[in-house]
Design a protein around this motif. Structure first.
Motif, mmCIF file in Angstrom:
data_model
loop_
_atom_site.group_PDB
_atom_site.id
_atom_site.type_symbol
_atom_site.label_atom_id
_atom_site.label_comp_id
_atom_site.label_asym_id
_atom_site.label_seq_id
_atom_site.Cartn_x
_atom_site.Cartn_y
_atom_site.Cartn_z
ATOM 1 N N CYS A 296 -0.830 -5.624 -5.379
ATOM 2 C CA CYS A 296 -2.160 -5.036 -5.201
ATOM 3 C C CYS A 296 -2.201 -3.632 -5.802
ATOM 4 O O CYS A 296 -1.168 -2.960 -5.868
ATOM 5 N N ALA A 299 0.486 -1.268 -7.906
ATOM 6 C CA ALA A 299 1.636 -2.157 -8.056
ATOM 7 C C ALA A 299 1.249 -3.352 -8.938
ATOM 8 O O ALA A 299 2.048 -3.850 -9.740
ATOM 9 N N SER A 343 5.688 -3.908 -4.436
ATOM 10 C CA SER A 343 5.016 -3.109 -3.409
ATOM 11 C C SER A 343 5.786 -1.825 -3.139
ATOM 12 O O SER A 343 6.991 -1.852 -2.964
ATOM 13 N N SER A 345 5.025 0.288 -0.424
ATOM 14 C CA SER A 345 5.203 0.381 1.032
ATOM 15 C C SER A 345 5.985 -0.793 1.590
ATOM 16 O O SER A 345 6.642 -0.675 2.614
ATOM 17 N N THR A 348 2.065 -4.324 2.461
ATOM 18 C CA THR A 348 0.702 -4.693 2.071
ATOM 19 C C THR A 348 0.404 -6.144 2.476
ATOM 20 O O THR A 348 1.093 -7.077 2.044
ATOM 21 N N THR A 396 -0.543 6.564 -5.537
ATOM 22 C CA THR A 396 0.867 6.462 -5.938
ATOM 23 C C THR A 396 1.095 7.013 -7.341
ATOM 24 O O THR A 396 0.247 6.872 -8.227
ATOM 25 N N ALA A 598 -6.314 4.106 2.152
ATOM 26 C CA ALA A 598 -5.131 4.102 3.010
ATOM 27 C C ALA A 598 -3.907 3.886 2.143
ATOM 28 O O ALA A 598 -3.974 3.214 1.118
ATOM 29 N N LYS A 599 -2.808 4.457 2.550
ATOM 30 C CA LYS A 599 -1.575 4.345 1.780
ATOM 31 C C LYS A 599 -0.950 2.967 1.951
ATOM 32 O O LYS A 599 -0.449 2.373 1.017
ATOM 33 N N VAL A 601 -1.709 -0.657 3.230
ATOM 34 C CA VAL A 601 -2.865 -1.477 3.590
ATOM 35 C C VAL A 601 -2.386 -2.717 4.338
ATOM 36 O O VAL A 601 -2.113 -3.758 3.738
HETATM 37 C C1 G6P Z 1 -3.088 1.023 -1.487
HETATM 38 C C2 G6P Z 1 -2.587 2.326 -2.101
HETATM 39 C C3 G6P Z 1 -2.291 2.125 -3.586
HETATM 40 C C4 G6P Z 1 -1.280 0.993 -3.755
HETATM 41 C C5 G6P Z 1 -1.754 -0.297 -3.079
HETATM 42 C C6 G6P Z 1 -0.627 -1.311 -2.988
HETATM 43 O O1 G6P Z 1 -4.336 0.700 -1.995
HETATM 44 O O2 G6P Z 1 -3.550 3.344 -1.935
HETATM 45 O O3 G6P Z 1 -1.754 3.315 -4.132
HETATM 46 O O4 G6P Z 1 -1.065 0.761 -5.109
HETATM 47 O O5 G6P Z 1 -2.162 -0.039 -1.725
HETATM 48 O O6 G6P Z 1 0.334 -0.804 -2.118
HETATM 49 P P1 G6P Z 1 1.859 -1.174 -2.135
HETATM 50 O O7 G6P Z 1 2.440 -0.364 -1.009
HETATM 51 O O8 G6P Z 1 1.925 -2.657 -1.875
HETATM 52 O O9 G6P Z 1 2.426 -0.802 -3.456
#
Ligand code: G6P
Length: 604
Positions: A296, A299, A343, A345, A348, A396, A598-599, A601
């Motif tokens: 997402c 990423a 990802s 985080s 997601t 990011t 949100a950082k 999601v």
């Molecule tokens: C959110 C963040 C984005 C990130 C996306 C996917 O929308 O604000 O910066 O690219 O989620 O997050 P991930 O943690 O899966 O890379």
């Protein structure tokens, strides 16, 4: 998205919870609150808006040495004081914080209302506290089990009960939750950042598990209430890594950290002059006839770059798919399709769901992920960590470039195994990747004119990014970065598509940023630059530092150091990140915590 913190020990819970919530701010939120247990009384204070508003509202009140706190990112019901967490039961016996979505909350709410229970908020979360109240039989653990067995959906919960001061329950199902082990005090939180200044010793709770947390110990249970032996882990970075270190914003700090972050991604994978990433030993790439990359946001954009690099070097048909689309697209995947989930985080929700779908269909899943021990890492068959360190700014930067570098490493490794590149070419590509940190350092240096460019372009209300091939992939990310932090409308276009409609929008002074680094298609992009210039556009070109001819063609040029064309996506995004940053700063935006974003999601 919503952030949870729980604390029990000897310290002042009020301070520790507020400090934890401040460290979770980066996840994105619109209201916050805490419940503190003082003997057999639970007091709750919550408020719409920033933590500072909550802190002021609490004042010197709220004595007590245990409690729970929450930052809420509204899903069900507006960001009001009433909808903010914690939610307390009518008699004040229980208070809860929740991250996730209770999918059957309407049915539960109806059922509980029939039993005479009252609801104050519009949230899905409030059913949890009323279920606890409804099932309470004097046994905290049993009540938690009965109540949570009724829940469908995703949830991380923190629970306190006034009959058991000092005891907290933490429950996890498809939403992140980590336990922190201190000395005479213990914690839980949505991520380690919240308590990293107190302890680095952690336990990852698996889905379906719950924990009883007291000052003297933590007991982990599975979904049927049997004790489970926990696996202890140690976080390798410290609180300083999650602080601004003299920079005005985390975003700028993280842009500047990219050379170091890339070294951490690249160097450990190099063995005797070749890439041999730990984690891929058992992956037989010769058995793979298709690759589907899924992710997402940024990423996903890294995946679009990866698609070009992998196809070019490995000759394996590769596509990049948005996880939120792939999960519902009845995808055709099997044991010969490698699914690469990316990802930062690792939490997601859509990426996790796409991975589950892939696994159900028998496809092997490789994760490229930053957060060690995250849900994405746990679910994957193969894991490549980017080791970029904690990323705090919502938008990011180092998370993205290290993902792209990891995909580059994967492609070179796979091409070497498959023999689709000669050993000489493999050595050349390897050394180009090893030089990426230095190249990015130079990209930062070369971008010294970007701050100036931002000063005269920040008033545009809409702009276009154009480019081809890897330059186009880079446009996608550049456009998202600008939107996220400066709220300026922008679109990324494959330059060749302009003439099929979008060129109708090009008129006098329309700002167009043309990325023209991809050598093989440079002349084509040059024609597109001339087409928009002829219609009055203002063009900022992004080009190799040796490509001086663009100075005559464009109104401004941002130069980027040259490297292997396939790997240019890494250095060339750097000035685009800086442009987004400086434009947002000119416009007075809340750069590290953009509105509505949100950082991590963790909901669909
Ligand atoms: C959110 C963040 C984005 C990130 C996306 C996917 O929308 O604000 O910066 O690219 O989620 O997050 P991930 O943690 O899966 O890379």
């Amino acid at each position: 998205m919503c952030g949870i913190i729980g604390y029990t020990g000897k310290g002042r819970a009020r301070e520790i919870l507020i400090e934890g919530l401040r460290r979770l701010e980066y996840r994105g939120y619109d209201s916050a609150g805490v419940s503190v247990c003082d003997g057999n009384v639970i007091r709750t204070v919550k408020s719409q808006g920033r933590i500072s508003v909550l802190d002021e509202k609490i004042g010197d009140e709220l004595p007590g040495t245990s409690g729970i706190g929450h930052t809420r990112w509204a899903t069900h019901g507006a960001p009001t004081d009433t909808n903010a967490h914690p939610h307390a039961s009518a008699d004040g016996k229980f208070a809860i914080v929740h991250n996730g979505i209770i999918e059957n909350y309407e049915a539960l709410r109806e059922e509980l209302t029939r039993h005479g229970m009252k609801f104050q908020s519009e949230t899905d979360s409030e059913v949890v506290v009323n279920l606890l109240d409804y099932y309470y039989d004097g046994d905290f653990k049993n009540t938690v089990m009965k109540a949570t067995s009724r829940l469908e959906g995703s949830y991380a919960l923190g629970i306190v009960c006034s009959d058991f001061p000092g005891t907290l329950f933490a429950v996890r199902n498809m939403s992140p939750l980590i336990i922190g082990i201190g000395a005479g005090e213990n914690y839980f939180a949505s991520d380690v950042t919240a308590f990293i200044s107190h302890t680095k010793n952690i336990i990852h709770l698996d889905d379906g598990m719950f924990a009883k947390v007291t000052p003297d110990g933590v007991t982990i249970y599975n979904s049927i209430g049997a004790k489970v032996r926990p696996t202890y882990e140690k976080v390798t970075w410290d609180a300083e890594a999650a602080e601004k270190g003299g920079y005005e914003h985390f975003m700028l700090k993280e842009i500047m950290e990219q050379p170091r972050a890339l070294e951490a991604t690249i160097n450990p994978r190099l063995k005797e002059g070749k890439f041999s990433p730990e984690g891929l030993e058992s992956l037989d790439i010769s058995k793979i006839d298709r690759i589907v990359i899924t992710a997402c946001g940024s990423a996903y954009h890294a995946g679009v770059v990866g698609r070009y690099v992998i196809e070019s070097l490995c000759r394996i048909p590769t596509t990049a798919e948005l996880a939120s689309e792939l999960r519902y697209a009845s995808p055709i995947l099997n044991e010969r399709t490698l699914v690469i989930a990316i990802s930062q985080s690792g939490e997601t929700a859509d990426t996790l769901a796409a991975m589950r779908e892939a696994k159900k269909l028998g496809a092997p899943v490789l994760a490229i992920v930053n957060v060690v021990g995250s849900s994405v890492a746990s679910l994957a068959d193969y894991v490549l960590y980017t080791w970029a360190g904690p990323e705090i700014a919502v938008a990011t930067t180092k998370g993205y470039t290290t993902q792209v570098a990891m995909l580059d490493i994967f492609a070179v490794w796979a091409a070497g195994k498959l023999g689709t590149v000669t050993p000489e070419r493999e050595a050349e590509l390897t050394s180009a990747i090893v030089s990426l940190p230095a190249c990015v350092q130079r990209a930062i240096y070369l971008a010294s004119n970007v701050e100036e460019i931002a000063k005269h372009s920040h008033k545009h209300s809409s702009l276009f990014f154009i480019g081809r091939n890897i330059d186009y992939a880079c446009c996608l990310e550049a456009s998202l970065k600008l939107k996220e932090v400066s709220y300026i409308h922008s679109e990324a276009y494959a330059a060749g598509e302009l003439k099929h409609g979008t060129i109708a929008l090009i008129s006098q002074n329309q700002l167009v940023i043309a990325i023209a680094c991809y050598e093989a298609l440079r002349e084509k992009t040059m024609s597109n630059i001339q087409q928009v210039k002829a219609r009055g556009a203002n063009v900022i070109a992004v080009a190799h530092e040796t490509d001086r001819s663009l100075i005559a063609e464009a109104d401004d040029v941002i130069f980027v150091p040259e490297t292997e064309p396939l790997f240019m996506a890494v250095p060339q995004i750097v000035p685009m990140q800086l442009l987004a940053y400086y434009v947002a700063r000119e416009n007075g935006c809340d750069i590290d915590k953009p509105k509505n974003l949100a950082k991590s999601v963790t909901v669909e």
